[in-house]
Design a protein around this motif. Sequence first.
Motif, mmCIF file in Angstrom:
data_model
loop_
_atom_site.group_PDB
_atom_site.id
_atom_site.type_symbol
_atom_site.label_atom_id
_atom_site.label_comp_id
_atom_site.label_asym_id
_atom_site.label_seq_id
_atom_site.Cartn_x
_atom_site.Cartn_y
_atom_site.Cartn_z
ATOM 1 N N GLU A 1 0.832 -1.201 0.000
ATOM 2 C CA GLU A 1 0.000 0.000 0.000
ATOM 3 C C GLU A 1 0.871 1.256 0.000
ATOM 4 O O GLU A 1 0.600 2.217 -0.727
ATOM 5 N N HIS A 2 1.935 1.230 0.797
ATOM 6 C CA HIS A 2 2.840 2.371 0.863
ATOM 7 C C HIS A 2 3.547 2.572 -0.479
ATOM 8 O O HIS A 2 3.677 3.697 -0.967
ATOM 9 N N ASP A 3 4.000 1.476 -1.102
ATOM 10 C CA ASP A 3 4.673 1.577 -2.396
ATOM 11 C C ASP A 3 3.757 2.180 -3.456
ATOM 12 O O ASP A 3 4.204 2.940 -4.317
ATOM 13 N N GLU A 4 2.478 1.829 -3.390
ATOM 14 C CA GLU A 4 1.530 2.346 -4.376
ATOM 15 C C GLU A 4 1.287 3.842 -4.181
ATOM 16 O O GLU A 4 1.295 4.613 -5.146
ATOM 17 N N LYS A 5 1.095 4.250 -2.932
ATOM 18 C CA LYS A 5 0.749 5.647 -2.664
ATOM 19 C C LYS A 5 1.961 6.569 -2.638
ATOM 20 O O LYS A 5 1.825 7.773 -2.855
ATOM 21 N N CYS A 6 3.130 6.013 -2.364
ATOM 22 C CA CYS A 6 4.323 6.840 -2.179
ATOM 23 C C CYS A 6 5.454 6.431 -3.115
ATOM 24 O O CYS A 6 6.639 6.475 -2.745
ATOM 25 N N ALA A 7 5.113 6.020 -4.313
ATOM 26 C CA ALA A 7 6.127 5.611 -5.289
ATOM 27 C C ALA A 7 7.063 6.773 -5.607
ATOM 28 O O ALA A 7 6.604 7.886 -5.877
ATOM 29 N N PRO A 8 8.377 6.563 -5.583
ATOM 30 C CA PRO A 8 9.319 7.654 -5.864
ATOM 31 C C PRO A 8 9.111 8.333 -7.214
ATOM 32 O O PRO A 8 9.256 9.561 -7.308
ATOM 33 N N VAL A 9 8.776 7.567 -8.253
ATOM 34 C CA VAL A 9 8.558 8.179 -9.569
ATOM 35 C C VAL A 9 7.370 9.136 -9.517
ATOM 36 O O VAL A 9 7.435 10.271 -10.020
ATOM 37 N N ARG A 10 6.282 8.697 -8.893
ATOM 38 C CA ARG A 10 5.090 9.548 -8.762
ATOM 39 C C ARG A 10 5.412 10.776 -7.913
ATOM 40 O O ARG A 10 4.981 11.890 -8.215
ATOM 41 N N MET A 11 6.181 10.569 -6.847
ATOM 42 C CA MET A 11 6.558 11.689 -5.988
ATOM 43 C C MET A 11 7.356 12.731 -6.768
ATOM 44 O O MET A 11 7.105 13.928 -6.665
ATOM 45 N N GLU A 12 8.327 12.276 -7.560
ATOM 46 C CA GLU A 12 9.167 13.210 -8.309
ATOM 47 C C GLU A 12 8.343 13.985 -9.334
ATOM 48 O O GLU A 12 8.499 15.205 -9.467
ATOM 49 N N GLU A 13 7.474 13.295 -10.059
ATOM 50 C CA GLU A 13 6.629 13.972 -11.052
ATOM 51 C C GLU A 13 5.717 14.997 -10.388
ATOM 52 O O GLU A 13 5.551 16.122 -10.884
ATOM 53 N N THR A 14 5.125 14.598 -9.251
ATOM 54 C CA THR A 14 4.219 15.499 -8.531
ATOM 55 C C THR A 14 4.977 16.688 -7.968
ATOM 56 O O THR A 14 4.500 17.832 -8.010
ATOM 57 N N ALA A 15 6.170 16.437 -7.450
ATOM 58 C CA ALA A 15 6.978 17.512 -6.869
ATOM 59 C C ALA A 15 7.386 18.534 -7.930
ATOM 60 O O ALA A 15 7.391 19.742 -7.675
ATOM 61 N N LYS A 16 7.735 18.060 -9.116
ATOM 62 C CA LYS A 16 8.116 18.985 -10.190
ATOM 63 C C LYS A 16 6.944 19.878 -10.580
ATOM 64 O O LYS A 16 7.102 21.082 -10.802
ATOM 65 N N ALA A 17 5.734 19.287 -10.641
ATOM 66 C CA ALA A 17 4.545 20.077 -10.977
ATOM 67 C C ALA A 17 4.240 21.077 -9.866
ATOM 68 O O ALA A 17 3.871 22.233 -10.127
ATOM 69 N N ALA A 18 4.400 20.651 -8.612
ATOM 70 C CA ALA A 18 4.146 21.551 -7.479
ATOM 71 C C ALA A 18 5.140 22.701 -7.482
ATOM 72 O O ALA A 18 4.782 23.848 -7.192
ATOM 73 N N ARG A 19 6.390 22.426 -7.813
ATOM 74 C CA ARG A 19 7.414 23.471 -7.875
ATOM 75 C C ARG A 19 7.046 24.535 -8.914
ATOM 76 O O ARG A 19 7.321 25.713 -8.743
ATOM 77 N N GLU A 20 6.382 24.089 -10.000
ATOM 78 C CA GLU A 20 5.998 25.008 -11.075
ATOM 79 C C GLU A 20 4.714 25.773 -10.766
ATOM 80 O O GLU A 20 4.238 26.543 -11.596
ATOM 81 N N GLY A 21 4.150 25.533 -9.569
ATOM 82 C CA GLY A 21 2.991 26.300 -9.143
ATOM 83 C C GLY A 21 1.658 25.601 -9.277
ATOM 84 O O GLY A 21 0.611 26.215 -9.072
#
Length: 224
Positions: free
Chosen positions: A137-157
């Motif tokens: 469950e943790h791997d699904e919700k907190c996958a590093p690839v998903r985190m990185e993609e989401t973080a890049k979008a968040a950084r862009e506003g």
Amino acid sequence: MHNSDDKTPRCKGCGICCRNGGPAIHIKDMPLIEDGTLPLSDIVTLRPGERVYDQPAQSMMMLDSEILKIKGRDGTWTCMYYSPEGSACGIYESRPEECRLLFCRDIEPLAAMYEKDRLTRKDVLPEGHPLLQLIAEHDEKCAPVRMEETAKAAREGNAEAGETLREMVLFDMEMRRLVPEKTGMPADMNDFLFGRPLRVLLRTMNINVYEVGESIRFGFAQGE
């Protein structure tokens, strides 16, 4: 005794390899886990999508499969069993297979086995172990690839991405709080069970996580 005319290159014991990171754990090393030489609390799981230092290539790379690795010490990747003061290994006689093969002047033996027969959490935890479901469950919700993609979008506003990232980090933090509390396992088992905390992975992207009451906020530094 070695012949004084022997020109075979030998390890000088400089410790540079040990400072670059502890070894990954392979199937041949399973007895070291079973006899307690390598307790699970001394192992960190590196998950697919994480960016790590590749010893044979001597460069950063993105993982495409899971790795179990001996933890670092003093906030670095220096193997926790290596003593910089004494330039010595605390488990030298029972060191893992990668350590036996690693030699900076001839990396071919290590390169030949580097990606073969690596242990994973599923190899170590018995089939049906109740924590395997939580890990999945943790791997699904907190996958590093998903985190990185989401973080890049968040950084862009992107506000929606920022909220999604916040939910991911809070879930990761809560899982790490609850499992030791409910199971009685030591908190230092979390790195084996769930890998490195998302807040640590985000720091490699120059994104800091600050706790504010029961929530968090992000600090986006310049660059990546």
